[in-house]
Design an enzyme around this catalytic site. Structure first.
Site, PDB file in Angstrom:
ATOM      1  N   ARG A   9       0.906  -1.195  -0.094  1.00 56.24           N
ATOM      2  CA  ARG A   9      -0.085  -0.121   0.062  1.00 56.24           C
ATOM      3  C   ARG A   9       0.794   1.248   0.020  1.00 56.24           C
ATOM      4  NH1 ARG A   9      -4.697  -0.090   4.091  1.00 56.24           N
ATOM      5  NH2 ARG A   9      -5.553   1.412   2.463  1.00 56.24           N
ATOM      6  N   CYS A  10       2.195   1.012   0.186  1.00 56.85           N
ATOM      7  CA  CYS A  10       3.107   2.173   0.146  1.00 56.85           C
ATOM      8  C   CYS A  10       3.737   2.521  -1.176  1.00 56.85           C
ATOM      9  CB  CYS A  10       4.145   1.941   1.151  1.00 56.85           C
ATOM     10  SG  CYS A  10       5.620   3.178   1.352  1.00 56.85           S
ATOM     11  N   GLY A  11       3.727   3.539  -1.661  1.00 55.13           N
ATOM     12  CA  GLY A  11       4.042   4.008  -2.915  1.00 55.13           C
ATOM     13  C   GLY A  11       5.647   3.863  -2.884  1.00 55.13           C
TER      14      GLY A  11
END
Length: 113
Positions: A9-11
Site C-alpha cells: 500500500r506504500c508508494g
C-alpha cells in the site's frame, strides 16, 4: 538473495520493489504487515541497518503519535512497539547478506549490493 520488507500500500515500497526487479539478482518479498517480525528478528535487522531502534520508527505514524510520542522508552520497548504495531516500522527495507538499508532514496540499495 535480496530481501525486501514490503508494504504494497506504500508508494515508496512499490517503487523499491520495481527497482529491485530490474536487477538480475534473486529476491524475496516479505509483507511485514501480514507476517510481522519477531523481537529477535527486529534486533537482527537493526544490527544490519546499524540503527538504534528509534531510527526504524515511523515517528509521524498516528499510532506512534497517539501512544508513544511523549513517553521515555527503552530500546527494548521501542522494538516491542514495532512487534505490536508493525506499521510503525520504516519502509522499504532492503537486506542483502549482513547489510541492510532503508531504501529512501532507492539508490541506497546499490550501497549494499
Amino acid at each position: 538473495m535480496i530481501t525486501i520488507y514490503h508494504n504494497p500500500r506504500c508508494g515508496k515500497s512499490r517503487e523499491c520493489l520495481a527497482f529491485i526487479e530490474t536487477y538480475n539478482h534473486p529476491f524475496k518479498v516479505i509483507h511485514y504487515l501480514q507476517n510481522p517480525l519477531t523481537f529477535t528478528e527486529l534486533e537482527a535487522l537493526l544490527t544490519k541497518l546499524k540503527l538504534q531502534p528509534i531510527g526504524l520508527i515511523r515517528t509521524k505514524e498516528s499510532i506512534w503519535l497517539e501512544q508513544f510520542k511523549d513517553k521515555s522508552l527503552t530500546d527494548k520497548e521501542i522494538i516491542q512497539s514495532m512487534v505490536d504495531y508493525p506499521i510503525l516500522m520504516e519502509r522499504p527495507i532492503a537486506v542483502y547478506g549482513e547489510k541492510a538499508v532503508i531504501a529512501r532514496p532507492l539508490e541506497l540499495i546499490k550501497t549494499i549490493l
